[in-house]
Design a protein around this motif. Structure first.
Motif, short mmCIF file in Angstrom:
data_model
loop_
_atom_site.label_atom_id
_atom_site.label_comp_id
_atom_site.label_asym_id
_atom_site.label_seq_id
_atom_site.Cartn_x
_atom_site.Cartn_y
_atom_site.Cartn_z
N ALA A 29 0.75 -1.41 0.12
CA ALA A 29 -0.12 0.23 -0.15
C ALA A 29 0.73 1.33 0.05
CB ALA A 29 -1.20 0.02 1.19
N ALA A 30 1.85 1.32 0.69
CA ALA A 30 2.75 2.34 0.74
C ALA A 30 3.38 2.72 -0.40
CB ALA A 30 3.98 2.21 1.89
N ALA A 31 3.92 1.73 -1.26
CA ALA A 31 4.52 1.88 -2.49
C ALA A 31 3.43 2.31 -3.60
CB ALA A 31 4.98 0.62 -3.12
N LEU A 32 1.90 1.98 -3.43
CA LEU A 32 1.17 2.46 -4.16
C LEU A 32 0.72 3.96 -3.96
CD1 LEU A 32 -1.43 -0.57 -4.12
CD2 LEU A 32 0.13 -0.01 -6.10
N ARG A 33 0.88 4.41 -2.77
CA ARG A 33 0.73 5.72 -2.72
C ARG A 33 1.67 6.41 -3.11
NH1 ARG A 33 -2.71 7.41 1.76
NH2 ARG A 33 -1.33 9.09 2.10
N GLN A 34 3.06 5.90 -3.24
CA GLN A 34 4.01 6.89 -3.66
C GLN A 34 4.25 6.96 -5.32
OE1 GLN A 34 7.39 4.69 -2.47
NE2 GLN A 34 7.44 5.27 -0.06
N ARG A 35 3.65 5.70 -5.64
CA ARG A 35 3.44 5.43 -7.36
C ARG A 35 2.38 6.68 -7.62
NH1 ARG A 35 2.91 0.26 -10.53
NH2 ARG A 35 2.45 1.99 -12.03
N GLY A 36 1.07 6.84 -7.02
CA GLY A 36 0.00 7.49 -7.21
C GLY A 36 0.47 9.01 -7.14
N GLU A 37 1.34 9.43 -6.23
CA GLU A 37 1.87 10.71 -6.18
C GLU A 37 2.54 11.20 -7.47
OE1 GLU A 37 2.55 14.48 -5.19
OE2 GLU A 37 1.15 13.12 -4.01
N VAL A 38 3.67 10.40 -7.66
CA VAL A 38 4.45 10.40 -8.82
C VAL A 38 3.73 10.51 -10.21
CG1 VAL A 38 6.71 9.74 -10.02
CG2 VAL A 38 6.55 9.46 -7.50
N GLU A 39 2.90 9.51 -10.57
CA GLU A 39 2.20 9.29 -11.65
C GLU A 39 1.05 10.08 -12.17
OE1 GLU A 39 2.08 5.22 -12.74
OE2 GLU A 39 4.04 4.76 -11.91
N PHE A 40 0.29 10.19 -10.74
CA PHE A 40 -0.87 11.06 -10.90
C PHE A 40 -1.09 12.25 -10.12
CE2 PHE A 40 -1.58 6.40 -11.77
CZ PHE A 40 -2.11 6.44 -12.80
N GLY A 41 -0.20 12.67 -9.39
CA GLY A 41 -0.14 13.67 -8.38
C GLY A 41 -1.23 13.55 -7.41
N ASP A 42 -1.61 12.13 -7.07
CA ASP A 42 -2.64 11.96 -6.06
C ASP A 42 -2.12 10.56 -5.43
OD1 ASP A 42 -4.59 11.43 -4.56
OD2 ASP A 42 -6.07 11.22 -6.02
N PRO A 43 -1.61 10.64 -4.01
CA PRO A 43 -1.36 9.42 -3.55
C PRO A 43 -2.35 8.34 -3.34
CG PRO A 43 -1.40 11.22 -1.76
CD PRO A 43 -1.49 11.70 -3.41
N LEU A 44 -3.62 8.74 -3.64
CA LEU A 44 -4.54 7.93 -3.43
C LEU A 44 -5.27 7.34 -4.50
CD1 LEU A 44 -6.70 9.94 -0.75
CD2 LEU A 44 -4.94 8.18 -0.51
#
Length: 367
Positions: free
Chosen positions: A158-173
């Protein structure tokens, strides 16, 4: 603050909101962002879980994307209730404007997010929820499912998904399921708040104290509208906004009926206190309600012991008087026995005080 839970939004300015004061905005754009790698991981997690627990069922859920809250009755005149900027994508870095809040990463700023809404009750007359003809809260909802929850919010990654969301979509969720749950602070006619001890057999928080709760069901909305579809066929285009809000409010009463065995006719209209985030599952949101009951704690105990539709999910019923619940904090011995969802509901009850008139009458000032 407790690291397991935080308050995303509260409705203290109105002492809670009634069903007529809440509306839903539905769109596929509010669904989780998909990614081939993530989808593969979700399938792997689901396959493994089903092999161990073949009774698992992948039901559809509502996904909380964001929300918009009207300015409080005591807010500055330059931000009157009902005036909002056009809809914008809400991200961690976006600043709330004109009463518009956002889902955001857990941080010190998030812990104090509820302070954006004025704690004062305003100049309205009377006690309890403020009656308003205009919706005060808009929930922006998409769709998700239990399988996606297990493979995202509840996964080790889950933590890695939050990081990816922030980097790729500008939204950790963006890549998380974020299913919206419901919970009810149930208060009996003799001023007792109901807690139930979760069975050790449940998948989450076994043995801890909780409040009655669950999830609003998209399929129930479809059936209410006369549409019989399979879970995997459900889409937001099948929904009606008012029917979704009705399901959100009625589902908490249905959970109380099924878990505590209290008839719906003994329950008052649910009052939405706000939304809490469970950080043991990557910030999963839950709408927490206050629900009054016309039965005494003794009568509730008798019904509970007879067993409801979901009696197997708990092993014990416990009552605390309102004053005790209002005084609960991290230093209280009982706090460590509460599961995150119960902690979030208690925090909202302490903040919103939807029944402050009756609580005051039970504890008159001696000053």
């Amino acid at each position: 603050m407790d690291s397991e839970v935080s308050v995303l939004l509260h409705c203290a300015a109105w002492s809670g909101l009634l069903e007529s004061q809440v509306q839903a905005e539905l769109s596929e754009s509010f669904n989780r962002q998909t990614d081939p790698t993530v989808e593969h991981q979700i399938e792997e997690v689901w396959t493994e879980r089903v092999s161990k627990e073949p009774w698992l069922f992948n039901g559809s859920k509502f996904r909380l994307h964001s929300f918009r809250l009207a300015s409080s009755p005591s807010a500055s005149p330059k931000h009157p209730a009902g005036t909002h900027p056009p809809h914008v994508a809400l991200s961690d870095r976006a600043e709330p404007r004109d009463g518009e809040l956002k889902l955001c990463r857990r941080s010190e700023e998030e812990e104090n997010l509820c302070m954006i809404i004025a704690n004062q009750r305003g100049s309205y007359e009377g006690n309890g929820p403020v009656k308003s003809q205009n919706p005060l809260l808009t929930l922006r909802l998409g769709l998700t499912c239990y399988k996606d929850f297990l493979g995202t919010n509840w996964s080790r990654g889950a933590a890695a998904l939050r990081q990816r969301g922030e980097v790729e979509f500008g939204d950790p969720l963006a890549l998380l399921a974020q299913p919206l749950g419901v919970g009810g602070v149930l208060c009996t006619d003799d001023g007792q708040v109901v807690f139930i001890r979760r069975s050790q057999r449940v998948a989450e928080a076994g043995g801890l104290l909780d409040i009655p709760g669950g999830h609003p069901e998209p399929k129930a909305v479809c059936e209410r509208l006369g549409r019989r579809v399979r879970e995997e066929q459900i889409g937001v285009h099948m929904m009606q906004r008012r029917a979704v809000v009705s399901e959100l409010f009625s589902s908490v009463c249905a959970e109380i009926r099924d878990e505590v065995n209290i008839p719906l006719s003994s329950l008052g209209a649910p009052v939405l206190m706000g939304v809490a985030l469970n950080h043991t599952s990557a910030g999963r949101p839950s709408a927490e309600f206050y629900v009054s009951c016309s039965l005494t704690s003794d009568e509730v105990t008798q019904l509970y012991r007879k067993g409801g539709a979901e009696a197997s999910e708990s092993t014990e019923i416990i009552f605390l008087c309102k004053t005790e619940v209002l005084q609960l904090d991290r230093c209280s011995p009982l706090w460590s026995e509460l599961c995150p969802s119960a902690k979030g509901a208690v925090l909202l009850y302490q903040t919103v005080k939807p029944d402050r008139e009756s609580t005051a009458s039970e504890n008159p000032s001696t000053g």
